[in-house]
Design an enzyme around this catalytic site. Structure first.
Site, PDB file in Angstrom:
ATOM      1  N   SER A 205       0.864  -1.184   0.000  1.00 30.18           N
ATOM      2  CA  SER A 205       0.000   0.000   0.000  1.00 30.18           C
ATOM      3  C   SER A 205       0.899   1.232   0.000  1.00 30.18           C
ATOM      4  CB  SER A 205      -0.847  -0.001   1.284  1.00 30.18           C
ATOM      5  OG  SER A 205      -1.479   1.241   1.494  1.00 30.18           O
TER       6      SER A 205
ATOM      7  N   TYR B 170      -2.211  -1.334  10.417  1.00 27.39           N
ATOM      8  CA  TYR B 170      -2.147  -1.437   8.949  1.00 27.39           C
ATOM      9  C   TYR B 170      -0.815  -0.895   8.427  1.00 27.39           C
ATOM     10  CZ  TYR B 170      -3.982  -1.121   4.128  1.00 27.39           C
ATOM     11  OH  TYR B 170      -4.194  -1.276   2.780  1.00 27.39           O
TER      12      TYR B 170
HETATM   13  P1  NAD Z   1     -11.506  -6.097  -0.059  1.00 28.82           P
HETATM   14  O1  NAD Z   1     -12.092  -6.012   1.304  1.00 28.82           O
HETATM   15  O2  NAD Z   1     -12.318  -5.775  -1.252  1.00 28.82           O
HETATM   16  O3  NAD Z   1     -10.879  -7.536  -0.293  1.00 28.82           O
HETATM   17  C1  NAD Z   1     -10.178  -8.235   0.692  1.00 28.82           C
HETATM   18  C2  NAD Z   1     -10.123  -9.701   0.308  1.00 28.82           C
HETATM   19  O4  NAD Z   1      -9.467 -10.417   1.380  1.00 28.82           O
HETATM   20  C3  NAD Z   1     -11.509 -10.342   0.167  1.00 28.82           C
HETATM   21  O5  NAD Z   1     -11.474 -11.307  -0.861  1.00 28.82           O
HETATM   22  C4  NAD Z   1     -11.714 -11.020   1.526  1.00 28.82           C
HETATM   23  O6  NAD Z   1     -12.631 -12.077   1.504  1.00 28.82           O
HETATM   24  C5  NAD Z   1     -10.300 -11.500   1.785  1.00 28.82           C
HETATM   25  N1  NAD Z   1     -10.048 -11.833   3.182  1.00 28.82           N
HETATM   26  C6  NAD Z   1     -10.329 -11.091   4.286  1.00 28.82           C
HETATM   27  N2  NAD Z   1      -9.980 -11.774   5.403  1.00 28.82           N
HETATM   28  C7  NAD Z   1      -9.436 -12.957   4.976  1.00 28.82           C
HETATM   29  C8  NAD Z   1      -8.869 -14.089   5.635  1.00 28.82           C
HETATM   30  N3  NAD Z   1      -8.776 -14.138   6.980  1.00 28.82           N
HETATM   31  N4  NAD Z   1      -8.443 -15.118   4.891  1.00 28.82           N
HETATM   32  C9  NAD Z   1      -8.536 -15.095   3.539  1.00 28.82           C
HETATM   33  N5  NAD Z   1      -9.048 -14.044   2.862  1.00 28.82           N
HETATM   34  C10 NAD Z   1      -9.484 -12.999   3.566  1.00 28.82           C
HETATM   35  O7  NAD Z   1     -10.200  -5.163   0.007  1.00 28.82           O
HETATM   36  P2  NAD Z   1      -9.240  -4.570  -1.143  1.00 28.82           P
HETATM   37  O8  NAD Z   1      -9.323  -3.094  -1.043  1.00 28.82           O
HETATM   38  O9  NAD Z   1      -9.433  -5.249  -2.438  1.00 28.82           O
HETATM   39  O10 NAD Z   1      -7.843  -4.950  -0.500  1.00 28.82           O
HETATM   40  C11 NAD Z   1      -6.975  -5.923  -1.053  1.00 28.82           C
HETATM   41  C12 NAD Z   1      -5.557  -5.604  -0.626  1.00 28.82           C
HETATM   42  O11 NAD Z   1      -5.166  -4.344  -1.167  1.00 28.82           O
HETATM   43  C13 NAD Z   1      -5.375  -5.494   0.890  1.00 28.82           C
HETATM   44  O12 NAD Z   1      -4.156  -6.089   1.272  1.00 28.82           O
HETATM   45  C14 NAD Z   1      -5.331  -3.992   1.108  1.00 28.82           C
HETATM   46  O13 NAD Z   1      -4.609  -3.663   2.261  1.00 28.82           O
HETATM   47  C15 NAD Z   1      -4.640  -3.535  -0.146  1.00 28.82           C
HETATM   48  N6  NAD Z   1      -4.835  -2.134  -0.483  1.00 28.82           N
HETATM   49  C16 NAD Z   1      -6.079  -1.618  -0.706  1.00 28.82           C
HETATM   50  C17 NAD Z   1      -6.219  -0.286  -1.034  1.00 28.82           C
HETATM   51  C18 NAD Z   1      -7.556   0.347  -1.311  1.00 28.82           C
HETATM   52  O14 NAD Z   1      -7.606   1.580  -1.441  1.00 28.82           O
HETATM   53  N7  NAD Z   1      -8.613  -0.401  -1.432  1.00 28.82           N
HETATM   54  C19 NAD Z   1      -5.088   0.525  -1.141  1.00 28.82           C
HETATM   55  C20 NAD Z   1      -3.837  -0.023  -0.921  1.00 28.82           C
HETATM   56  C21 NAD Z   1      -3.722  -1.354  -0.596  1.00 28.82           C
END
Ligand code: NAD
Length: 261
Positions: free
Chosen positions: A143, A156
């Site tokens: 991130s 985080y």
């Molecule tokens: P999201 O909530 O849409 O997806 C998260 C995924 O992780 C889902 O498929 C969920 O079912 C799965 N998950 C949650 N707990 C779990 C567990 N215990 N075991 C297995 N799977 C599990 O979130 P996202 O925004 O798509 O985030 C995905 C990644 O990207 C994360 O690591 C997040 O930190 C990172 N990220 C997101 C953003 C943003 O702005 N959305 C920015 C930077 C980084």
């Protein structure tokens, strides 16, 4: 078809960025092991759609990656069912927002467990198979918070900085094994993870979600635009290509200028 004949395990691919990456890797010809939580029927629909749209094998395993034994089982299951693990994308992640003195200890443990430790356990389990083949790609979804901090996100930010560090160590250890290890560092992406933050902010400030959306972007990003899961998926495909074979140990920003400031 950069990834024809290859197998990709994408954690947390039932939603958001992980689903975008799974779609892009499938589009490049990889067989996919999906993972994550959600409604069983919805997940089966996603799995079948992905397989049909791209003509690749797609399996699903709902391993709870907050559990150490489940992480190594998922890697073994991928090798068993799809014949290998050539690409490992550590994407599953969760968020919680509170100042340190109010931050619940169980949320700290859960975020460090999933966002950081699970990536260590999956790399540990997958690296022997990649070394044996002399080819592999590990992509850790970190991130902007892997590079800079924001208030109220202690677990985080600590986990994502740790993930960038672990990425560098793995890259050094695998530098001459045909395996690259990189972190992708997105800025804001409009997924359920961010939608929950927007809803909380709108509730606290008594404004509309759309207003909070503008505020959220302008607080951090010079560019007032969300990055899409498709763009992150395209970046992942590039990192898997031959042209990217010397990109390793990098933390690649895709963040609308967030960390340029
Ligand atoms: P999201 O909530 O849409 O997806 C998260 C995924 O992780 C889902 O498929 C969920 O079912 C799965 N998950 C949650 N707990 C779990 C567990 N215990 N075991 C297995 N799977 C599990 O979130 P996202 O925004 O798509 O985030 C995905 C990644 O990207 C994360 O690591 C997040 O930190 C990172 N990220 C997101 C953003 C943003 O702005 N959305 C920015 C930077 C980084």
């Amino acid at each position: 078809m950069v990834l024809q004949g290859k197998v990709a395990l994408v954690t947390g691919s039932t939603s958001g960025i992980g689903l975008g990456i799974a779609r892009s890797l499938a589009g490049a010809g990889a067989s996919i092991m999906m993972n994550g939580f959600g409604d069983a029927d919805d997940i089966e629909t996603l799995r079948a759609q992905l397989a049909e749209e791209f003509g690749v094998s797609v399996a699903f395993d709902g391993a709870d990656l907050s559990r150490r034994d489940e992480v190594s089982r998922l890697v073994a299951e991928t090798i068993d069912v799809l014949g290998g693990v050539d690409v490992l994308v550590n994407n599953a992640g969760i968020q919680f927002v509170a100042p340190i003195e109010e931050f619940p200890e169980d949320r700290w443990e859960a975020i460090i467990g999933l966002n950081l430790s699970a990536a260590f356990y999956s790399m540990k389990a997958a690296i022997p198979a990649m070394k044996a083949k002399g080819w592999g790609r590990i992509i850790n979804v970190a991130s902007a918070h892997g590079l800079v901090a924001s208030a109220n996100k202690v677990a985080y930010v600590a986990a994502k900085h740790g993930l960038v560090g672990a990425t560098k160590v793995a890259a050094l250890e695998l530098a001459n094994q045909g395996v690259t290890v990189n972190a992708i560092c997105p800025g804001w992406v409009l997924t359920p993870l961010v939608e929950r933050q927007l809803l909380d902010r709108a509730e606290q400030s008594g404004t509309a979600v759309e207003v909070e959306m503008e505020r959220l972007l302008s607080e951090k990003q010079p560019m007032s635009k969300f990055t899409t899961p498709e763009s992150i998926g395209a970046m992942a495909v590039f990192l898997c290509s031959d042209e990217a074979e010397t990109i390793t140990g990098a933390a690649l920003s895709i963040d609308g200028g967030w960390t340029a400031q």
